[in-house]
Design a protein around this motif. Structure first.
Motif, PDB file in Angstrom:
ATOM      1  N   ALA A  89     -20.236  15.258  -8.576  1.00  0.00           N
ATOM      2  CA  ALA A  89     -20.069  13.982  -7.872  1.00  0.00           C
ATOM      3  C   ALA A  89     -18.601  13.617  -7.749  1.00  0.00           C
ATOM      4  CB  ALA A  89     -20.829  12.883  -8.609  1.00  0.00           C
ATOM      5  N   SER A  90     -17.836  13.869  -8.803  1.00  0.00           N
ATOM      6  CA  SER A  90     -16.393  13.592  -8.764  1.00  0.00           C
ATOM      7  C   SER A  90     -15.720  14.407  -7.678  1.00  0.00           C
ATOM      8  CB  SER A  90     -15.762  13.913 -10.126  1.00  0.00           C
ATOM      9  OG  SER A  90     -16.277  13.089 -11.153  1.00  0.00           O
ATOM     10  N   LYS A  91     -16.107  15.662  -7.557  1.00  0.00           N
ATOM     11  CA  LYS A  91     -15.499  16.523  -6.542  1.00  0.00           C
ATOM     12  C   LYS A  91     -15.801  16.019  -5.131  1.00  0.00           C
ATOM     13  CE  LYS A  91     -15.297  20.876  -9.136  1.00  0.00           C
ATOM     14  NZ  LYS A  91     -15.816  22.258  -9.231  1.00  0.00           N
ATOM     15  N   GLU A  92     -16.982  15.473  -4.930  1.00  0.00           N
ATOM     16  CA  GLU A  92     -17.303  14.910  -3.615  1.00  0.00           C
ATOM     17  C   GLU A  92     -16.368  13.751  -3.275  1.00  0.00           C
ATOM     18  OE1 GLU A  92     -21.210  14.328  -1.930  1.00  0.00           O
ATOM     19  OE2 GLU A  92     -22.115  15.245  -3.716  1.00  0.00           O
ATOM     20  N   VAL A  93     -16.097  12.923  -4.272  1.00  0.00           N
ATOM     21  CA  VAL A  93     -15.191  11.793  -4.033  1.00  0.00           C
ATOM     22  C   VAL A  93     -13.777  12.291  -3.791  1.00  0.00           C
ATOM     23  CG1 VAL A  93     -14.228   9.676  -4.982  1.00  0.00           C
ATOM     24  CG2 VAL A  93     -16.623  10.259  -5.427  1.00  0.00           C
ATOM     25  N   LEU A  94     -13.323  13.225  -4.618  1.00  0.00           N
ATOM     26  CA  LEU A  94     -11.949  13.729  -4.491  1.00  0.00           C
ATOM     27  C   LEU A  94     -11.731  14.456  -3.167  1.00  0.00           C
ATOM     28  CD1 LEU A  94     -11.383  15.015  -8.149  1.00  0.00           C
ATOM     29  CD2 LEU A  94     -10.524  12.911  -7.110  1.00  0.00           C
ATOM     30  N   ALA A  95     -12.792  14.968  -2.582  1.00  0.00           N
ATOM     31  CA  ALA A  95     -12.679  15.643  -1.281  1.00  0.00           C
ATOM     32  C   ALA A  95     -12.741  14.647  -0.124  1.00  0.00           C
ATOM     33  CB  ALA A  95     -13.799  16.673  -1.128  1.00  0.00           C
ATOM     34  N   GLY A  96     -12.956  13.380  -0.435  1.00  0.00           N
ATOM     35  CA  GLY A  96     -13.083  12.356   0.590  1.00  0.00           C
ATOM     36  C   GLY A  96     -11.751  11.812   1.069  1.00  0.00           C
ATOM     37  N   PRO A  97     -11.774  10.718   1.807  1.00  0.00           N
ATOM     38  CA  PRO A  97     -10.569  10.201   2.480  1.00  0.00           C
ATOM     39  C   PRO A  97      -9.711   9.305   1.587  1.00  0.00           C
ATOM     40  CG  PRO A  97     -12.455   8.862   3.073  1.00  0.00           C
ATOM     41  CD  PRO A  97     -12.979   9.946   2.160  1.00  0.00           C
ATOM     42  N   TYR A  98      -9.548   9.668   0.330  1.00  0.00           N
ATOM     43  CA  TYR A  98      -8.791   8.848  -0.606  1.00  0.00           C
ATOM     44  C   TYR A  98      -7.655   9.655  -1.219  1.00  0.00           C
ATOM     45  CZ  TYR A  98     -13.075   6.092  -0.248  1.00  0.00           C
ATOM     46  OH  TYR A  98     -14.139   5.383   0.238  1.00  0.00           O
ATOM     47  N   ASP A  99      -6.605   8.937  -1.597  1.00  0.00           N
ATOM     48  CA  ASP A  99      -5.460   9.558  -2.262  1.00  0.00           C
ATOM     49  C   ASP A  99      -4.944   8.608  -3.326  1.00  0.00           C
ATOM     50  OD1 ASP A  99      -4.883  12.060  -0.698  1.00  0.00           O
ATOM     51  OD2 ASP A  99      -4.764  10.600   0.939  1.00  0.00           O
ATOM     52  N   LEU A 100      -4.319   9.172  -4.356  1.00  0.00           N
ATOM     53  CA  LEU A 100      -3.668   8.332  -5.345  1.00  0.00           C
ATOM     54  C   LEU A 100      -2.566   7.521  -4.668  1.00  0.00           C
ATOM     55  CD1 LEU A 100      -3.309  10.755  -8.396  1.00  0.00           C
ATOM     56  CD2 LEU A 100      -4.921   8.864  -8.149  1.00  0.00           C
ATOM     57  N   TYR A 101      -2.438   6.272  -5.049  1.00  0.00           N
ATOM     58  CA  TYR A 101      -1.455   5.371  -4.455  1.00  0.00           C
ATOM     59  C   TYR A 101      -0.048   5.820  -4.834  1.00  0.00           C
ATOM     60  CZ  TYR A 101       0.593   0.846  -3.058  1.00  0.00           C
ATOM     61  OH  TYR A 101       1.323  -0.153  -2.454  1.00  0.00           O
ATOM     62  N   ARG A 102       0.789   6.099  -3.833  1.00  0.00           N
ATOM     63  CA  ARG A 102       2.171   6.528  -4.078  1.00  0.00           C
ATOM     64  C   ARG A 102       3.080   5.938  -2.999  1.00  0.00           C
ATOM     65  NH1 ARG A 102      -0.343  11.693  -5.194  1.00  0.00           N
ATOM     66  NH2 ARG A 102      -0.055  12.365  -7.353  1.00  0.00           N
ATOM     67  N   LYS A 103       3.158   4.636  -2.918  1.00  0.00           N
ATOM     68  CA  LYS A 103       3.938   3.995  -1.867  1.00  0.00           C
ATOM     69  C   LYS A 103       5.286   3.488  -2.349  1.00  0.00           C
ATOM     70  CE  LYS A 103       0.326   2.476   1.296  1.00  0.00           C
ATOM     71  NZ  LYS A 103      -0.198   1.325   2.075  1.00  0.00           N
ATOM     72  N   ASN A 104       5.432   3.278  -3.635  1.00  0.00           N
ATOM     73  CA  ASN A 104       6.646   2.670  -4.173  1.00  0.00           C
ATOM     74  C   ASN A 104       7.372   3.688  -5.041  1.00  0.00           C
ATOM     75  OD1 ASN A 104       8.581   1.021  -5.525  1.00  0.00           O
ATOM     76  ND2 ASN A 104       7.270  -0.767  -5.294  1.00  0.00           N
ATOM     77  N   SER A 105       8.647   3.884  -4.792  1.00  0.00           N
ATOM     78  CA  SER A 105       9.418   4.863  -5.576  1.00  0.00           C
ATOM     79  C   SER A 105       9.624   4.415  -7.013  1.00  0.00           C
ATOM     80  CB  SER A 105      10.774   5.114  -4.908  1.00  0.00           C
ATOM     81  OG  SER A 105      11.515   3.905  -4.813  1.00  0.00           O
ATOM     82  N   ASP A 106       9.510   3.118  -7.263  1.00  0.00           N
ATOM     83  CA  ASP A 106       9.535   2.611  -8.630  1.00  0.00           C
ATOM     84  C   ASP A 106       8.143   2.847  -9.216  1.00  0.00           C
ATOM     85  OD1 ASP A 106       9.137   0.853 -10.887  1.00  0.00           O
ATOM     86  OD2 ASP A 106      10.911  -0.269 -10.278  1.00  0.00           O
ATOM     87  N   LEU A 107       8.018   3.808 -10.115  1.00  0.00           N
ATOM     88  CA  LEU A 107       6.703   4.257 -10.557  1.00  0.00           C
ATOM     89  C   LEU A 107       5.932   3.177 -11.309  1.00  0.00           C
ATOM     90  CD1 LEU A 107       7.465   7.940 -11.653  1.00  0.00           C
ATOM     91  CD2 LEU A 107       6.681   7.062  -9.441  1.00  0.00           C
ATOM     92  N   GLY A 108       6.635   2.322 -12.031  1.00  0.00           N
ATOM     93  CA  GLY A 108       5.956   1.228 -12.718  1.00  0.00           C
ATOM     94  C   GLY A 108       5.377   0.232 -11.749  1.00  0.00           C
ATOM     95  N   GLU A 109       6.190  -0.191 -10.779  1.00  0.00           N
ATOM     96  CA  GLU A 109       5.705  -1.105  -9.745  1.00  0.00           C
ATOM     97  C   GLU A 109       4.607  -0.447  -8.918  1.00  0.00           C
ATOM     98  OE1 GLU A 109       6.213  -4.189  -9.178  1.00  0.00           O
ATOM     99  OE2 GLU A 109       8.013  -4.689 -10.335  1.00  0.00           O
ATOM    100  N   ASN A 110       4.745   0.856  -8.690  1.00  0.00           N
ATOM    101  CA  ASN A 110       3.746   1.583  -7.914  1.00  0.00           C
ATOM    102  C   ASN A 110       2.380   1.516  -8.590  1.00  0.00           C
ATOM    103  OD1 ASN A 110       3.203   3.738  -5.671  1.00  0.00           O
ATOM    104  ND2 ASN A 110       2.345   4.616  -7.548  1.00  0.00           N
ATOM    105  N   PHE A 111       2.366   1.671  -9.922  1.00  0.00           N
ATOM    106  CA  PHE A 111       1.086   1.640 -10.623  1.00  0.00           C
ATOM    107  C   PHE A 111       0.474   0.243 -10.566  1.00  0.00           C
ATOM    108  CE2 PHE A 111      -1.607   1.429 -14.474  1.00  0.00           C
ATOM    109  CZ  PHE A 111      -2.495   2.438 -14.140  1.00  0.00           C
ATOM    110  N   TYR A 112       1.306  -0.771 -10.698  1.00  0.00           N
ATOM    111  CA  TYR A 112       0.823  -2.154 -10.568  1.00  0.00           C
ATOM    112  C   TYR A 112       0.218  -2.366  -9.180  1.00  0.00           C
ATOM    113  CZ  TYR A 112       1.282  -7.177  -9.568  1.00  0.00           C
ATOM    114  OH  TYR A 112       1.061  -8.474  -9.169  1.00  0.00           O
TER     115      TYR A 112
END
Length: 451
Positions: A89-112
């Motif tokens: 089931a996890s693999k089905e989700v990971l193959a879907g249209p989602y990605d880990l959020y990586r929009k902010n170069s400040d990694l702490g702020e990015n995680f928030y």
């Protein structure tokens, strides 16, 4: 009308079969507030992982938490079956249209932002949403904003993160996250130029989850100081001076107790030396009773699915697969691309990743319960550092004539003053009890173990 309880395994099997039956027909593609195919598989990923670990670890618990008829307890022989269903089931989700959020170069702020940002957030699958403009809002920020920057005259810091959680975040060089407050031989404090220095080179998820002394929020540095330590030449020791007024100045005209504490006994201020950042709204007015907040509550996001997959793969003796999943999460937090290898990855490390990645997202207590270790971690023993809630209090040094120490900051680790009793999870807490009137109305309802 008197129906017998289903077996615990039958409940999980029903969940799995229902999700499989509807996943391709449910629609709602792209929605974060209505369930779609990937929401179904995210729920299956989580539920099957719960079933698998209950099956495996309940059998290892002495005494096991089970009933003769299987109403509680899942046969250990089914553990791998459930682990495989979770991984698939996890693999089905990971193959879907989602990605880990990586929009902010400040990694702490990015995680928030990965949790609170609603703007094209590719990580979040399913939420309970809110809207200030539609008068669908909540008071979570009002109740947990940093005391020194609250916009209302009441409330703040209802939840104070513990030092236990903070020290679970490793340093980026891979060493344990234990904060250095004393010299190696214990003879003196470690002196820091700024309160933030003790948190240098940490896993970025710490910043994104917790506001620690000196960190910024809403563009403002959060000054935190519990008091001063003034050198007494006569006794050759420090005299600790705190106080009962937040924002109070010392005799030298500098801060004695910071506006945000921490403080032993004042209400509505941190008792542990830390404040929440995750889920706290940085928008103007969000900490007032009038405006409030519309930060959403995340039910499922991709970060959890990576960790579900890592755990299931590791339990199925697929370490290479597990490493690929967990390293993706760690790389986003600032660790090297291959910070774990098949030789260094352990189950305990995967479990620790869940604690740091998913803090305050309603997983920790359920994880400890399904691993059947809650009664060991929170055993009610005041000598058990896991059961006791700890705090970290910063103090400014007053020692004129000693430039290596005067004006520096030191830290004291202590039991959180308002949480002195160790947490005590007993074996009957794994399942709640049925009231006797429920059983009287239907004698086929089997009481849960140890209740």
């Amino acid at each position: 009308m008197k129906t017998a309880r289903a077996k615990e395994a039958e409940v999980y099997d029903f969940i799995a079969s229902e999700l499989d039956a509807i996943k391709n027909d449910i629609g709602n593609n792209g929605s974060k507030t209505r369930a779609n195919k990937y929401t179904c598989m995210a729920l299956k990923s989580r539920a099957m992982l719960y079933a698998a670990t209950i099956a495996k670890y309940n059998a290892l618990l002495t005494p096991s938490v089970a009933t003769p008829g299987g109403e509680v307890g899942i046969p250990a022989s089914r553990a791998n079956e459930y682990f495989q269903k979770s991984l698939d089931a996890s693999k089905e989700v990971l193959a879907g249209p989602y990605d880990l959020y990586r929009k902010n170069s400040d990694l702490g702020e990015n995680f928030y932002e990965a949790i609170v940002s609603k703007s094209a957030n590719t990580e979040v699958l399913f939420v309970r949403d809110f809207s200030v403009s539609e008068s669908k809002k909540h008071l979570f920020t009002y109740e947990n904003i940093v005391r020194g920057i609250r916009e209302d005259n009441l409330s703040s810091s209802s939840i104070s993160p513990t030092l236990n959680l903070v020290e679970s975040y490793d340093n980026l060089d891979g060493t344990p996250g234990t904060l250095k407050t004393r010299t190696a031989d214990g003879s003196d404090f470690v002196y820091y130029d700024k309160t933030t220095d003790i948190f240098a080179n940490k896993d970025a998820r710490l910043y994104g989850t917790v506001i620690y002394p000196g960190a910024s929020f809403k563009g403002l540095p959060i000054e935190m100081q519990a008091g001063v330590m003034e050198w007494n030449a006569a006794t050759q020791s420090y005299q600790t001076v705190e106080g009962d007024v937040l924002g109070k100045l010392y005799t030298d005209g500098k801060t004695q107790v910071a506006p945000s504490g921490p403080h032993n006994s004042i209400q509505e201020v941190s008792n542990t030396g830390f404040y929440m950042r995750k889920y706290i709204d940085k928008n103007s007015g969000a900490s007032t009773r009038g405006i409030q907040s519309d930060v959403w509550w995340v039910w499922f996001r991709l970060g959890e699915i990576y960790l579900n997959a890592a755990e299931a793969a590791f339990e199925l003796n697929k370490p290479a697969e597990a490493v690929s999943y967990v390293n993706a999460i760690r790389e986003r937090a600032g660790f090297g691309a291959n910070s774990f290898t098949t030789a260094t990855l352990t189950l305990d490390k995967i479990r620790k990743e869940r604690r740091t990645e998913l803090a305050f997202e309603d997983h920790r207590v359920w994880d400890l319960k399904r691993w059947r270790i809650a009664d060991k971690v929170w055993n009610g023993n005041s000598n058990n550092p896991d059961a006791v809630a700890y705090a970290l209090y910063p103090y400014r040094i007053v020692k004129p004539g000693d430039p290596t120490r005067n004006g520096k900051f030191v830290f004291v680790k202590k039991v959180a003053p308002r949480f002195k009793s160790p947490r005590f999870f007993q074996i009957f807490n794994y399942y709640s009890s049925f009231d006797q009137d429920v059983i009287n109305r239907n004698p086929k309802i089997v009481q849960n173990p140890f209740n």
